[in-house]
Design an enzyme around this catalytic site. Structure first.
Site, PDB file in Angstrom:
ATOM      1  N   ASP A 121      -5.784  27.700 -26.629  1.00  0.00           N
ATOM      2  CA  ASP A 121      -6.786  27.458 -27.662  1.00  0.00           C
ATOM      3  C   ASP A 121      -7.814  28.594 -27.681  1.00  0.00           C
ATOM      4  O   ASP A 121      -8.922  28.461 -27.163  1.00  0.00           O
ATOM      5  CB  ASP A 121      -7.468  26.117 -27.389  1.00  0.00           C
ATOM      6  CG  ASP A 121      -8.463  25.730 -28.468  1.00  0.00           C
ATOM      7  OD1 ASP A 121      -8.327  26.220 -29.604  1.00  0.00           O
ATOM      8  OD2 ASP A 121      -9.375  24.925 -28.172  1.00  0.00           O
ATOM      9  N   ARG A 179     -13.447  15.935 -21.050  1.00  0.00           N
ATOM     10  CA  ARG A 179     -14.423  15.418 -20.090  1.00  0.00           C
ATOM     11  C   ARG A 179     -14.139  14.007 -19.586  1.00  0.00           C
ATOM     12  O   ARG A 179     -14.283  13.739 -18.386  1.00  0.00           O
ATOM     13  CB  ARG A 179     -15.842  15.508 -20.682  1.00  0.00           C
ATOM     14  CG  ARG A 179     -16.437  16.892 -20.528  1.00  0.00           C
ATOM     15  CD  ARG A 179     -17.674  17.099 -21.382  1.00  0.00           C
ATOM     16  NE  ARG A 179     -17.326  17.464 -22.762  1.00  0.00           N
ATOM     17  CZ  ARG A 179     -18.174  18.011 -23.616  1.00  0.00           C
ATOM     18  NH1 ARG A 179     -19.417  18.259 -23.253  1.00  0.00           N
ATOM     19  NH2 ARG A 179     -17.777  18.330 -24.834  1.00  0.00           N
TER      20      ARG A 179
END
Length: 244
Positions: A66, A215
């Site tokens: 990415d 996360r």
């Protein structure tokens, strides 16, 4: 690829060693074939091509690089070709680079890496309407609609977008895959820099093909349990959707 939406685990940890520890955890998970690993800008700048290689070898998972390429068409095409040489399976470019930039990447990789998935970034999930308007002069939904039309014409595999835009893109361009960052399990909707977040259920209801979770997994006390829980939620939401 399975019709079941795929889980993409973001490797955004402070060191290669920590990313590798998470990659090892993923190698032990059931349904590993439904898990991708996302290597982002921070990790790639720090760890480089060797980092990508060792993560892929350690996890056995498919790699999503990415880097969100955005430059003039020739530079984007050359950079995309170098990315493909790393043995990755999916990559990002910016739809804002325009039709020529996206098309240059698509045409280059069609020759050199025909199985590569090319995902065009629409509006970062850190944008809300106000901040997006300050850059693009229009609201997020309108901007994403315009960018998805360009991406479709360019021939990319799909779009990176929030869940809020996924169903709109699918309605207009059913052939485009959608990859949705900012996914939060239902029990973990904490506020952070991601402004346009959604639950796994909401993402699947919006037709998302790839769900990026970072996360909530890598900060969990038990990342393996968090991954397995996400996979169960994905299967459950997919089954509910198929029964409607």
């Amino acid at each position: 690829m399975s019709k079941t939406p795929q889980l993409v685990v973001a490797l955004d940890l402070p060191s290669l060693e920590e990313n590798l520890a998470l990659a090892r955890t993923i190698s032990l998970c059931p349904k590993r074939e439904n898990i991708w690993l996302k290597v982002g800008l921070r990790a790639f700048i720090r760890d480089g091509a060797k980092g990508v290689e060792v993560i892929k070898k350690t996890s056995g998972a498919r790699i999503f690089l990415d880097l969100k390429l955005y430059d003039i068409p020739n530079t984007m095409a050359d950079a995309a070709n170098e990315c493909a040489n790393l043995g990755i399976d999916m990559m990002t470019i910016h739809a804002s680079s325009g039709l020529d930039g996206m098309r240059a990447v698509v045409q280059t990789l069609a020759k050199n890496a025909p199985n590569m998935k090319i995902m065009a970034v629409s509006a970062l999930t850190s944008f809300d309407d106000k901040s997006f308007y300050a850059v693009y002069g229009k609201k997020v939904d309108c901007g994403v609609f315009n960018l998805s039309a360009l991406a479709s014409e360019a021939g990319v595999s799909g779009m990176v977008c929030s869940v809020l835009e996924s169903s709109t893109i699918k309605a207009k361009h059913s052939h485009l895959l959608t990859l949705t960052p900012g996914i939060r399990p239902a029990q973990d909707r904490k506020l952070d820099d991601q402004k346009r977040t959604a639950t796994i259920q909401e993402a699947i209801s919006a037709g998302a093909d790839f769900l990026v979770i970072g996360r909530p997994i890598y900060t969990a006390q038990d990342p393996k349990a968090a991954i397995e829980s996400a996979l169960i939620q994905i299967d459950s939401a997919s089954l509910q959707g198929s029964l409607r």
